[in-house]
Design a protein around this motif. Structure first.
Motif, PDB file in Angstrom:
ATOM      1  N   GLY A  32     -48.756 -20.136  -8.262  1.00  0.00           N
ATOM      2  CA  GLY A  32     -49.909 -19.685  -9.042  1.00  0.00           C
ATOM      3  C   GLY A  32     -49.872 -20.309 -10.419  1.00  0.00           C
ATOM      4  N   ARG A  33     -50.723 -19.787 -11.305  1.00  0.00           N
ATOM      5  CA  ARG A  33     -50.752 -20.329 -12.671  1.00  0.00           C
ATOM      6  C   ARG A  33     -50.144 -19.285 -13.617  1.00  0.00           C
ATOM      7  N   TYR A  34     -49.096 -19.697 -14.277  1.00  0.00           N
ATOM      8  CA  TYR A  34     -48.390 -18.787 -15.183  1.00  0.00           C
ATOM      9  C   TYR A  34     -48.426 -19.351 -16.595  1.00  0.00           C
ATOM     10  N   LEU A  35     -48.730 -18.490 -17.549  1.00  0.00           N
ATOM     11  CA  LEU A  35     -48.645 -18.899 -18.949  1.00  0.00           C
ATOM     12  C   LEU A  35     -47.560 -18.073 -19.631  1.00  0.00           C
ATOM     13  N   LEU A  36     -46.479 -18.736 -20.001  1.00  0.00           N
ATOM     14  CA  LEU A  36     -45.407 -18.063 -20.738  1.00  0.00           C
ATOM     15  C   LEU A  36     -45.807 -18.017 -22.208  1.00  0.00           C
ATOM     16  N   ILE A  37     -45.484 -16.919 -22.866  1.00  0.00           N
ATOM     17  CA  ILE A  37     -45.782 -16.817 -24.298  1.00  0.00           C
ATOM     18  C   ILE A  37     -44.519 -16.362 -25.024  1.00  0.00           C
ATOM     19  N   GLY A  38     -44.101 -17.162 -26.006  1.00  0.00           N
ATOM     20  CA  GLY A  38     -42.902 -16.826 -26.769  1.00  0.00           C
ATOM     21  C   GLY A  38     -42.301 -18.088 -27.351  1.00  0.00           C
ATOM     22  N   PRO A  39     -41.157 -17.964 -28.030  1.00  0.00           N
ATOM     23  CA  PRO A  39     -40.547 -19.141 -28.657  1.00  0.00           C
ATOM     24  C   PRO A  39     -39.883 -20.070 -27.639  1.00  0.00           C
ATOM     25  N   GLU A  40     -40.180 -21.351 -27.747  1.00  0.00           N
ATOM     26  CA  GLU A  40     -39.603 -22.330 -26.819  1.00  0.00           C
ATOM     27  C   GLU A  40     -38.082 -22.409 -26.991  1.00  0.00           C
ATOM     28  N   THR A  41     -37.626 -22.172 -28.203  1.00  0.00           N
ATOM     29  CA  THR A  41     -36.182 -22.243 -28.479  1.00  0.00           C
ATOM     30  C   THR A  41     -35.393 -21.271 -27.584  1.00  0.00           C
TER      31      THR A  41
END
Ligand SMILES: NC(=O)C1=CN([C@@H]2O[C@H](COP(=O)(O)OP(=O)(O)OC[C@H]3O[C@@H](n4cnc5c(N)ncnc54)[C@H](O)[C@@H]3O)[C@@H](O)[C@H]2O)C=CC1
Ligand SMILES: NCC(=O)COP(=O)(O)O
Length: 329
Positions: A32-41
């Motif tokens: 599916g399509r997932y959008l993660l949200i948060g710091p890449e670090t």
């Protein structure tokens, strides 16, 4: 295809690690399509430790996800760019990351640019110290969705036991005053809608407030004065509700299959039994929001971060349930 948002939660807690393991150890191609949200670090720290590769594509704006193919995308809120992570340490930065990520997610959900959110665990203390005055995700999301805390019901479910809570996070001293006829009715309506959607037909059990459900008024009168009238009203609406039943035995009966769900009166009355049975597989669902929200049942688990000992089951179940509910419309 609707986007499923995944907030990393507290950037120093278990959230980023579970997200990395879920996708690195999961099926490919992504379902599916997932959008993660948060710091890449936070993600790169765990990917390096796990010896995996980067599994996400970075987006400059979160709205871009809506027009993309299936896959895993990442949006980093501006203030979280390059933020230092201290895995396993509870601090204000972790709370800030959780709060800012949730803020972005709410905008997308309310703008109908995403259909569901799976939240990584946050520290309620760090969230508040970072300036977000909410006891948890549930109240944060309820306010941002415009339904308010009175419009939602916290529900945690596992394969055998499903538990709704009439009150969420108030201090125990305040609980009896918060258990009102309206509150019980709202929770029964929302729980009924949820178990019906799951295809469950057995009654919903309602816990008493007092020992032995008040023993006919001898051990407390909340059952007679508040719980029973609310249940009578619910029954009038076609909701099959049983009780109020003594809380010390109702969970045993529910786990044996007698009830589709149990409405507990307060947090630990319901979640102690639920987590005893289903700690590694339960999912927290917020009923009553205009979008789907699921979460792990456990918390930030700071002491486990980076040890490789955290169980992935609850996170996987949260993603799966979000997808199931999204598919069901
Ligand atoms: N959805 C959310 O954001 C939630 C947040 N919290 C918050 O999390 C913080 C820590 O809460 P605690 O009461 O310590 O609960 P916790 O669930 O983080 O930890 C309780 C125990 O379970 C273990 N544990 C946690 N996750 C695990 C996993 N995936 N696999 C194996 N063991 C695991 C921990 O090491 C600890 O021994 C608090 O600030 C709490 O408010 C708690 C529950 C849900
Ligand atoms: N124990 C459940 C819990 O604390 C969940 O909180 P929330 O962050 O989902 O509101």
């Amino acid at each position: 295809m609707k986007t499923v948002l995944i907030t990393l939660g507290d950037s120093n807690g278990l959230g980023p690690e579970l997200v990395c393991r879920h996708f690195l150890e999961g099926a490919s191609p992504v379902d599916g399509r997932y959008l993660l949200i948060g710091p890449e670090t936070a993600l790169t720290w765990h990917v390096a430790r796990l010896g995996g590769g980067r599994f996400w594509e970075r987006l400059a704006a979160p709205q871009q996800a809506a027009s993309r193919d299936a896959g895993v995308y990442l949006y980093v809120p501006e203030r979280l760019e390059g933020m230092a992570v201290l895995p396993g340490v509870e601090n204000v930065s972790g709370g800030l990351a959780a709060g800012l990520s949730l803020d972005v997610a709410c905008d997308l959900l309310m703008g109908r640019l995403a259909g569901a959110i799976v939240t990584g665990p946050l520290s309620k203390l760090a969230l508040n110290r970072a300036g977000f005055a909410f006891p948890g995700h549930t109240e944060f999301l309820a306010e941002r969705a415009g339904v308010g805390p009175e419009g939602v019901c916290m529900h945690l479910c596992g394969p055998r036991l499903r538990v709704s809570l009439a009150t969420t996070h108030p201090p125990l001293r305040q609980v009896p005053d918060l258990i009102t006829r309206e509150r019980i009715l709202t929770c029964l309506r929302l729980t009924h809608g949820f178990v019906t959607a799951l295809g469950l037909k057995t009654p919903i059990a309602v816990c008493g407030v007092n020992p032995h459900a008040g023993e006919g008024g001898l051990l407390g009168r909340e059952e007679i004065e508040v719980v029973e009238p609310a249940m009578a009203e619910a029954r009038g609406e076609g909701i099959d509700a049983v009780g109020p039943l003594p809380a010390d035995t109702v969970f045993f009966r529910a786990a044996a299959g007698e009830f589709s769900a149990v409405l507990a009166m307060y947090h630990d009355q319901g979640l102690g039994p639920l987590k005893l049975l289903h700690f590694h597989e339960c999912v927290n669902v917020t009923l009553g929001l205009p979008f789907i929200r699921t979460s792990v049942g456990h918390g930030t688990g700071f002491g486990l971060v980076g040890t490789g000992k955290a169980d992935l089951g609850s996170f996987r179940a949260a993603v799966e349930l979000a997808r199931t509910l999204l598919a069901a419309g």
